[in-house]
Scaffold this active site. Structure first.
Site, mmCIF file in Angstrom:
data_model
loop_
_atom_site.group_PDB
_atom_site.id
_atom_site.type_symbol
_atom_site.label_atom_id
_atom_site.label_comp_id
_atom_site.label_asym_id
_atom_site.label_seq_id
_atom_site.Cartn_x
_atom_site.Cartn_y
_atom_site.Cartn_z
ATOM 1 C CG MET A 83 -11.400 3.375 1.518
ATOM 2 S SD MET A 83 -10.052 3.386 2.732
ATOM 3 C CE MET A 83 -8.651 3.478 1.620
ATOM 4 C CG HIS B 100 -3.958 -1.728 -1.540
ATOM 5 N ND1 HIS B 100 -4.989 -2.533 -1.960
ATOM 6 C CD2 HIS B 100 -4.477 -0.891 -0.595
ATOM 7 C CE1 HIS B 100 -6.089 -2.219 -1.296
ATOM 8 N NE2 HIS B 100 -5.808 -1.213 -0.461
ATOM 9 C CG HIS C 234 -9.511 0.107 -0.764
ATOM 10 N ND1 HIS C 234 -8.973 -0.008 0.510
ATOM 11 C CD2 HIS C 234 -10.859 0.172 -0.576
ATOM 12 C CE1 HIS C 234 -9.927 -0.011 1.401
ATOM 13 N NE2 HIS C 234 -11.098 0.116 0.782
ATOM 14 C CG MET D 104 -8.525 7.402 1.754
ATOM 15 S SD MET D 104 -7.637 7.561 3.324
ATOM 16 C CE MET D 104 -6.743 6.028 3.365
ATOM 17 C CG ASP E 91 -5.278 2.430 0.596
ATOM 18 O OD1 ASP E 91 -6.204 1.610 0.515
ATOM 19 O OD2 ASP E 91 -4.182 2.179 1.138
ATOM 20 C CB SER F 76 -0.916 0.003 1.231
ATOM 21 O OG SER F 76 -1.607 1.233 1.317
ATOM 22 C CG MET G 156 -11.827 -2.381 5.051
ATOM 23 S SD MET G 156 -10.242 -2.004 4.282
ATOM 24 C CE MET G 156 -9.507 -0.897 5.501
ATOM 25 N N GLY H 132 -1.313 2.346 9.677
ATOM 26 C CA GLY H 132 -0.644 2.165 10.968
ATOM 27 C C GLY H 132 -1.552 1.764 12.110
ATOM 28 C CG ASP I 109 -6.170 -2.516 3.535
ATOM 29 O OD1 ASP I 109 -5.185 -2.302 4.258
ATOM 30 O OD2 ASP I 109 -6.627 -1.674 2.738
#
Length: 329
Positions: free
Chosen positions: A173, A137, A171, A141, A139, A112, A242, A250, A280
């Site tokens: 979100m 990966h 992915h 957002m 992400d 990621s 998830m 983190g 993930d």
């Protein structure tokens, strides 16, 4: 029981010889016992003074005993053959079941880039792929569906234009999702996944992703039920669970996702074994084996890789844990 009249004494020797011959020829047939009894009744002589009656009777009784033994052996042999056939049938069925089992997919590690050094993102991607990561990966957002803001299609396109050929696992979100699907597909996404809560029409969104030429995935947050899955398994290439609440890297792994993984793995193996099961959030060296043993075959890792100094050594350590894990069954 009345026996038939005995034949004349002059024919007795010939009769006995013929009788013995007929029985010897019949010794290998199933009807031997009834045949011997019939001959015994028919050949019993009434003139006991001649001695022939006793001879014939004794000989036939002896042959009947042999016949009975032969029939018992025949029954035993048939029983053995029947058992062997049943054993072969079971072994053949096990072999066929083994052949029809879903092909075991290799473990995939998806790096990621949310945790990478964004000032040198291109170099980071190249290094992590060279170190042994399988996928990138990505992400996405929107600070609406999740409380953070990250990448858009332009970065995905830039990676492709820079020569990155690896599988890019996007992915989303974001909410709504449909408007950005076409943009990410054109930018070079390999797979596009979205959260089940983010689409008003999950089936339609999945079809839209496939129509754009990408593989389609569906994402479930830790507390999101799996009730939609049985109705769309034929439209999925990937299911992402998830194991943290989405939005930040983190975070610590949520253990209650493990039984959820097992539930999804069972559903996949039953309805569509080609689907990949991805996890993930909070995947670390000390829990990746347990995650695999619960059914996952694809593992998203961000800070667990990019937070180390030696990507190659880190990925090798993860591979060892995956290799030693007991596959879900």
């Amino acid at each position: 029981m009345r026996f038939p009249p005995a034949p004349s004494e002059g024919l007795s020797g010939l009769f006995v010889a013929m009788t013995v011959t007929r029985i010897e020829k019949s010794i290998k047939h199933q009807s031997l016992l009834s045949h011997c009894l019939f001959v015994l009744f028919g050949a019993r002589l009434r003139n006991e003074k001649s001695g022939i009656a006793n001879f014939v009777t004794n000989e036939l009784n002896f042959l009947v005993a042999i016949a009975r033994a032969e029939l018992r052996n025949l029954g035993l042999r048939r029983s053995i053959v029947r058992n062997e056939k049943q054993k072969m049938s079971i072994e053949e069925q096990e072999r066929r079941d083994e052949e029809n089992m879903p092909e075991k997919k290799p473990d995939v590690i998806a790096a990621s880039i949310l945790s990478a050094n964004l000032l040198s993102i291109g170099q980071e991607v190249e290094q992590v792929l060279a170190a042994g990561a399988d996928w990138i990966h990505f992400d996405v957002m929107d600070n609406h569906y999740v409380p953070n803001l990250s990448f858009g299609p332009s970065l995905c396109q830039a990676l492709r234009e820079a020569g990155i050929k690896a599988y890019i696992d996007v992915h989303l979100m974001i909410k709504p999702v449909d408007n950005l699907i076409s943009s990410f597909a054109k930018a070079g996404a390999s797979n596009i996944s979205f959260h089940v809560e983010a689409s008003e029409h999950v089936d339609r969104t999945l079809q839209l992703i496939r129509d754009e030429g990408c593989q389609a995935g569906l994402v479930f947050n830790p507390a999101t039920p799996l009730s939609a899955l049985p109705y769309i398994m034929d439209k999925l290439d990937l299911i992402l669970l998830m194991s943290v609440n989405p939005g930040f890297s983190g975070q610590h792994f949520i253990p209650s996702v493990l039984p959820k993984l097992r539930e999804v793995r069972t559903l996949i193996d039953t309805l569509n074994p080609a689907i990949r099961l991805e996890v993930d959030g909070g995947v670390k060296l000390d829990n990746i084996a347990a995650i695999k043993e619960s059914g996952a075959d694809t593992f998203v890792m961000g800070s667990a890789i990019f937070g180390t100094k030696d990507y190659t050594a880190t990925l090798q350590d993860f591979r060892v844990q995956l290799k030693n894990a007991i596959p879900f069954s």
